[in-house]
Design a protein around this motif. Structure first.
Motif, short mmCIF file in Angstrom:
data_model
loop_
_atom_site.label_atom_id
_atom_site.label_comp_id
_atom_site.label_asym_id
_atom_site.label_seq_id
_atom_site.Cartn_x
_atom_site.Cartn_y
_atom_site.Cartn_z
N ALA A 232 -9.82 2.39 5.11
CA ALA A 232 -9.28 1.30 5.92
C ALA A 232 -10.29 0.16 6.06
O ALA A 232 -9.91 -1.02 6.06
CB ALA A 232 -8.87 1.82 7.30
N ARG A 236 -9.85 -3.66 4.82
CA ARG A 236 -10.12 -4.83 5.66
C ARG A 236 -11.04 -5.81 4.91
O ARG A 236 -10.91 -7.02 5.02
CB ARG A 236 -10.76 -4.37 6.97
CG ARG A 236 -11.19 -5.43 7.95
CD ARG A 236 -10.06 -6.23 8.57
NE ARG A 236 -9.17 -5.50 9.45
CZ ARG A 236 -9.31 -5.45 10.78
NH1 ARG A 236 -10.30 -6.05 11.37
NH2 ARG A 236 -8.44 -4.78 11.51
N THR A 263 0.93 6.02 5.45
CA THR A 263 0.02 5.09 6.11
C THR A 263 -0.54 4.06 5.12
O THR A 263 -0.56 2.87 5.40
CB THR A 263 -1.15 5.87 6.76
OG1 THR A 263 -0.61 6.80 7.68
CG2 THR A 263 -2.11 4.95 7.48
N PHE A 264 -0.98 4.55 3.98
CA PHE A 264 -1.67 3.63 3.07
C PHE A 264 -0.71 2.79 2.22
O PHE A 264 -1.08 1.73 1.76
CB PHE A 264 -2.71 4.38 2.24
CG PHE A 264 -3.95 4.64 3.04
CD1 PHE A 264 -4.96 3.69 3.12
CD2 PHE A 264 -4.06 5.79 3.81
CE1 PHE A 264 -6.07 3.89 3.92
CE2 PHE A 264 -5.18 6.01 4.61
CZ PHE A 264 -6.18 5.06 4.67
N PHE A 268 -0.65 -0.23 5.02
CA PHE A 268 -1.72 -1.05 4.45
C PHE A 268 -1.35 -1.67 3.10
O PHE A 268 -2.05 -2.55 2.61
CB PHE A 268 -3.00 -0.22 4.29
CG PHE A 268 -3.63 0.16 5.60
CD1 PHE A 268 -4.10 -0.81 6.47
CD2 PHE A 268 -3.76 1.49 5.97
CE1 PHE A 268 -4.69 -0.46 7.68
CE2 PHE A 268 -4.35 1.85 7.18
CZ PHE A 268 -4.81 0.87 8.04
N GLY A 376 -11.53 3.69 13.53
CA GLY A 376 -10.25 4.03 12.90
C GLY A 376 -9.08 3.57 13.76
O GLY A 376 -8.11 3.00 13.26
N LEU A 379 -8.71 -0.11 13.64
CA LEU A 379 -8.16 -0.59 12.37
C LEU A 379 -6.68 -0.24 12.23
O LEU A 379 -6.06 -0.56 11.23
CB LEU A 379 -8.94 0.00 11.19
CG LEU A 379 -10.38 -0.49 11.03
CD1 LEU A 379 -11.12 0.35 9.99
CD2 LEU A 379 -10.42 -1.96 10.63
N LEU A 381 -5.22 2.92 12.31
CA LEU A 381 -4.82 4.21 11.74
C LEU A 381 -4.10 5.03 12.81
O LEU A 381 -4.44 4.96 13.98
CB LEU A 381 -6.05 4.98 11.25
CG LEU A 381 -6.66 4.49 9.94
CD1 LEU A 381 -8.01 5.15 9.70
CD2 LEU A 381 -5.74 4.76 8.76
#
Ligand code: XMP
Length: 513
Positions: A232, A236, A263-264, A268, A376, A379, A381
């Motif tokens: 993560a 960023r 999640t990814f 993201f 985390g 960010l 998560l």
């Protein structure tokens, strides 16, 4: 560059705890060995020095000492326990072998005005652990507090900004310990509290950008918090230059892969390669019962799978040149001091073949685990990833005692999900270091309804720990144990018996293999 406090390590585990407490006061800290020279300290220009406690006596020969020229550098210094006695001795005071000593909670009584204890009541509880004691403070110091067994429990030299405390402010049982540390750092040493989530993230982002430029970066996600937070941070910093790889070994926890992928990819939006390799892992593990052999096979298989993806992406050539690694600060310290014993062969992505030739990106190198978690969360998560308990690289493979088969892995995964679910419901998930299920591949006889069963037992393993070096078996409430046992037998087919592991570490290890 952030202001740094150097914690001089005089042994045992005190230094790491002190360094963490300093960070909690929002000041960046690093641990250095007691052999550090005055020249090296001067080069690093720390904002303050803290001399840690240690298991030795200043009278032993050789007793760990400090380059005396360090005191002449004019750096605000706080000595703790052994560090306090060493300061007393090296600066011209006297340390006596009292023989009596104090251990545990002790009443600290202030004597007159004090810079260090200014915000504390006259009497408070502190945590002691000492045999020797300072008998006479060196010239320039004023004694500002005492305990029954330590006439010089606190001494202060405001003019030279030198302070020494016999007790352990870093231990939670010292009532005002953290306040005292903060006071030393912020008011007496004048260090600004600038080490915050924002500054941690900004610095990591800046350094990742400087390191990788416009190149592609690869990251192996394990499902755990470290690799997720490292990824993560890289996102960023350089966003879609990152490709994540998740190798499903067939030995992961329930939903682990799905959640990481969601999640990814969704949150993201980076490239995500989900390698479904379970069959290949099970094939490689067929007939293998020896724990070390299993670890080795899983580790090697993992590398092969990862290598295949990396080659496909053209690593080293047109593909990624950088590889993210979730190395934490305690790993850095331990590998530096060289005395971390390898009891089990822990597998890591570090063992990649040399011809892949990645350059490592380690955005967590300066962080402690608790900082990794707060970063985390910051960010974005999900809580489940950020607070997930540690999980061994070989996964369920070292929690199936005996041969690993797909059927056993499925039983254990479902049993583990039940254990974790009940532990969460009981509100204990975060305070336990680990809580999981183990499947010893033996079968026992049971009776269910009017039929005889012949099935596997599940062992509930739950421990509390600070660092996994030692651990205590968790005293789970009996009604919780009962709920877990009932659900395991009702919900997980193939299980007819439940046992509770009441072994601490040592003598046991946390994992069964
Ligand atoms: P033991 O079982 O040695 O475990 O008390 C100490 C901690 O390490 C974890 N562990 C591993 N972590 N790869 C890892 O990344 C491994 O092979 C491995 N084996 C054990 C274990 O879960 C515990 O937190």
């Amino acid at each position: 560059m952030t202001a740094t406090v150097l914690v001089v390590d005089f042994g045992a585990q005190y230094a790491q705890l002190i360094a963490r407490r300093v960070r909690e006061a929002h000041v960046y800290s690093e641990i250095v060995p007691a052999t550090i020279t005055a020249a090296e300290v001067a080069r690093r220009a720390p904002a303050a020095l803290i001399l840690s406690g240690g298991p030795r006596s200043v009278y032993e020969t050789p007793a760990p000492s400090l380059d005396p020229e360090i005191y002449e550098l004019g750096i605000p210094t706080l000595g703790i326990c052994y560090g306090a006695q060493l300061m007393a001795q090296q600066l011209g005071g006297e340390v006596a072998r009292t023989g009596a000593g104090e251990y545990g909670r002790t009443e600290l009584e202030r004597r007159g005005p004090s810079s260090l204890l200014a915000e504390q009541p006259e009497r408070s509880t502190c945590w002691m652990s000492h045999g020797d004691a300072i008998a006479r403070a060196p010239e320039g110091f004023v004694v500002t507090a005492a305990t029954p067994g330590a006439p010089v429990a606190v001494m202060e030299d405001d003019a030279r900004r030198r302070y020494a405390v016999q007790f352990h402010p870093e231990v939670v049982h010292s009532e005002f310990g953290q306040e005292m540390l903060a006071r030393f750092l912020h008011h007496l040493a004048g260090v600004a509290p600038t080490w915050t989530n924002t500054s941690i993230i900004d610095e990591a982002v800046e350094s990742v950008r400087a390191q990788v430029g416009a190149e592609r970066v690869l990251c192996a996600l394990s499902g755990g918090v470290d690799s997720a937070v490292a990824a993560a941070l890289v996102i960023r910093a350089v966003g879609r230059q990152l490709t994540c790889v998740f190798v499903d070994t067939g030995l992961m926890r329930e939903n682990e892969g799905e959640q990481i992928e969601a999640t990814f990819t969704r949150q993201f939006g980076v490239d995500f390669i989900h390698v479904r390799a379970a069959e290949r892992f099970f094939a490689a593990l067929e007939g293998v019962e020896d724990p070390e052999a299993k670890r080795k096979i899983i580790g090697e298989r993992f590398i092969r799978e990862f290598e295949a993806v990396a080659r496909e992406l053209g690593a080293g050539g047109a593909g990624p040149r950088f590889l993210v690694q979730g190395t934490l600060y305690p790993d850095v310290i331990e590998s530096g001091s060289g005395h971390a014993a390898t009891i089990k062969s822990h597998h890591n992505v570090g063992g990649l073949p040399e011809d892949l030739d990645f350059e490592l990106v380690e955005p967590l190198r300066r962080l402690f685990k608790d900082e990794v978690r707060t970063v985390g969360t910051e960010l974005g998560l999900p809580e489940e990833i950020v607070w997930r308990q540690p999980f061994p690289g070989p996964g369920l493979g070292v929690r199936i005692i005996g041969e690993v088969t797909p059927e056993r892995a499925e039983i254990l995964r479902r049993a583990d999900a039940v254990v974790v679910d009940e532990i969460r419901r009981a509100g204990l998930y975060r305070e336990l270091w680990q809580s999981f299920a183990v499947l010893p591949a033996v079968r026992t006889v049971g009776v269910m309804g009017d039929g005889r069963t012949y099935a596997y037992p599940i062992v509930i393993r739950a421990v509390t720990s600070d660092d996994a070096m030692t651990a205590d078996w968790a005293r789970l409430p009996y009604d919780l144990v009962e709920r877990i046992a009932n659900r395991l037998i009702r919900e997980v087919e193939g299980v007819n018996r439940v046992a509770l592991d009441v072994t601490s570490k040592p003598p046991g290890t946390i994992e069964w293999e």
